[in-house]
Design an enzyme around this catalytic site. Structure first.
Site, short mmCIF file in Angstrom:
data_model
loop_
_atom_site.label_atom_id
_atom_site.label_comp_id
_atom_site.label_asym_id
_atom_site.label_seq_id
_atom_site.Cartn_x
_atom_site.Cartn_y
_atom_site.Cartn_z
N TYR A 195 1.73 -15.44 -10.00
CA TYR A 195 3.05 -14.86 -9.75
C TYR A 195 3.30 -14.56 -8.27
CZ TYR A 195 3.83 -15.20 -14.62
OH TYR A 195 4.02 -15.75 -15.87
N GLN B 55 -0.96 8.53 -6.54
CA GLN B 55 -0.51 7.78 -7.71
C GLN B 55 -1.56 7.74 -8.81
OE1 GLN B 55 0.60 3.88 -6.28
NE2 GLN B 55 2.10 4.69 -4.84
N GLU C 35 10.38 -6.65 -9.24
CA GLU C 35 10.50 -7.86 -10.04
C GLU C 35 10.42 -7.61 -11.53
OE1 GLU C 35 8.25 -10.86 -6.83
OE2 GLU C 35 7.44 -10.59 -8.86
N TYR D 121 6.42 -1.60 4.69
CA TYR D 121 6.85 -0.22 4.84
C TYR D 121 6.89 0.20 6.30
CZ TYR D 121 6.53 0.69 -0.18
OH TYR D 121 6.72 0.67 -1.53
N HIS E 63 -1.67 2.19 -6.38
CA HIS E 63 -1.62 0.91 -7.08
C HIS E 63 -2.77 0.72 -8.07
CE1 HIS E 63 1.04 -1.00 -3.67
NE2 HIS E 63 1.46 0.20 -4.07
#
Length: 370
Positions: free
Chosen positions: A250, A75, A240, A261, A137
């Protein structure tokens, strides 16, 4: 309960009508972000580490030079590109990217002057203070506020079994001393604004604006109301949409609608708690939201004041219908048929979409028979 109960979506939504998809550019390698210069030139990042120019609908074959070296595995790579609000005066653009190696990497922000062909005087103005392992991430989107400060989303560092300091790295999202799993607020030179919510707190990094985030890849501003909206990835569902407020928590991973996962078991038995903010929308079936735009153009009058969220897994753009108070009152889908990495409103009042493929495309969404 938190501030409000979320709208839960666990099914397909109706298709938007009256739209046409026009391919502007193709052959981009995993494009991640698009931004406009004042003259209409478009800048597009490619995750392997290239910054491209699109002029008059044509892709310049020569990438912009002097782009920082990036760590591009999984990523990671070159991510967001953002143009300074006073670019015409200072020629500054900003890049977010991952730096380092598989064993030790972090999200960085660099700024540089753009001379039309190359980046000049490039400076790293911010980085995550804790190096991490793995390729997951990183975040990371940039939004400029009306006061000239910038918000930047930073991911939580990755899924289990990735650890930091002897515990799962995702728990850093609740550690206010850490920059992982946060939205940070910076001045345009990377310094700390004096009115940040935790600037005087001994138990927090002064750059922190909000916390308890997993991996925000959509961040946008309603310029009329000043509301800041973000979309973030869940784990096996639980994506979200959040209305971001300074200093708020949050919830991730203390609260979540997501599942592990590896096992499919709930990550948390709690979804709401006093002192933590509930999401506005939870997509119980994964759409993998990436790219988020607030629409205030006049080419689609019925869409004015709505949000548009890209979906990597859903391979569509979700129109999120908002009322004047910011409540979600409906959703529609614009099918794209490829992984959607970014959604932006262009200067022409139309929507632009980047598809995250080996041969990705830049697509313009137009009214039918425009």
């Amino acid at each position: 309960m938190g501030i409000s109960s979320p709208v839960k979506v666990d099914r397909d939504v109706p298709n938007a009508q009256g739209v046409e998809r026009v391919t502007v550019v193709q052959g981009l390698e995993h494009p991640w972000s698009v931004a406009w210069l004042p003259d209409g030139t478009m800048l597009v990042t490619e995750r392997p580490g290239r910054l491209r120019i699109v002029r008059n609908g044509a892709l310049d074959p020569k990438p912009i030079t002097e782009v920082p070296k990036v760590f591009a595995v999984g990523q990671s790579g070159l991510m967001d590109v953002s143009v300074h609000p006073r670019f015409a005066h200072n020629r500054l653009i900003y890049l977010t990217y991952s730096h380092g190696s598989r064993q030790a990497n972090r999200t960085r922000i660099a700024r540089a002057r753009f001379d039309g062909k190359a980046l000049q005087d490039l400076q790293v103005i911010f980085e995550v203070s804790q190096p991490k392992s793995g390729t997951q991430h990183f975040g990371s989107r940039i939004v400029w506020l009306a006061d000239g400060t910038m918000l930047v989303a930073i991911g939580d560092g990755g899924n289990p079994p990735i650890q930091l300091g002897g515990d799962l790295i995702r728990k850093q999202a609740q550690n206010r001393r850490s920059r992982l799993g946060k939205i940070v607020r910076l001045n345009d030179d990377g310094s700390v604004p004096s009115d940040n919510p935790f600037v005087k707190s001994s138990d927090a990094d002064p750059v922190v604006w909000s916390y308890g985030h997993r991996n925000i890849q959509g961040l946008t501003l309603d310029p009329t109301t000043g509301r800041v909206w973000a979309t973030e990835h869940g784990s096996r569902g639980g994506d979200e949409l959040n209305l971001i407020q300074a200093g708020k928590n949050y919830g991730w991973p203390t609260l979540s609608y997501s599942r592990e996962y590896a096992t499919g078991k709930p990550i948390s038995q709690e979804q709401s708690r006093p002192g933590m903010v509930d999401p506005k929308v939870v997509w119980m079936t994964t759409i993998a939201p990436s790219g988020l735009a607030f629409y205030n153009g006049d080419r689609f009058p019925a869409w004015k004041g709505d949000l548009f969220a890209g979906g990597l897994v859903a391979q569509d753009v979700r129109r999120i219908d908002l009322d004047a108070a910011g409540n979600v009152v409906g959703q529609q889908s614009i099918n794209i048929g490829q992984r959607v990495r970014d959604v932006r409103q262009g200067p022409d009042g139309l929507l632009y979409v980047l598809t995250d493929e080996q041969t990705g495309r830049l697509i313009r969404i137009e009214p039918t028979n425009m």
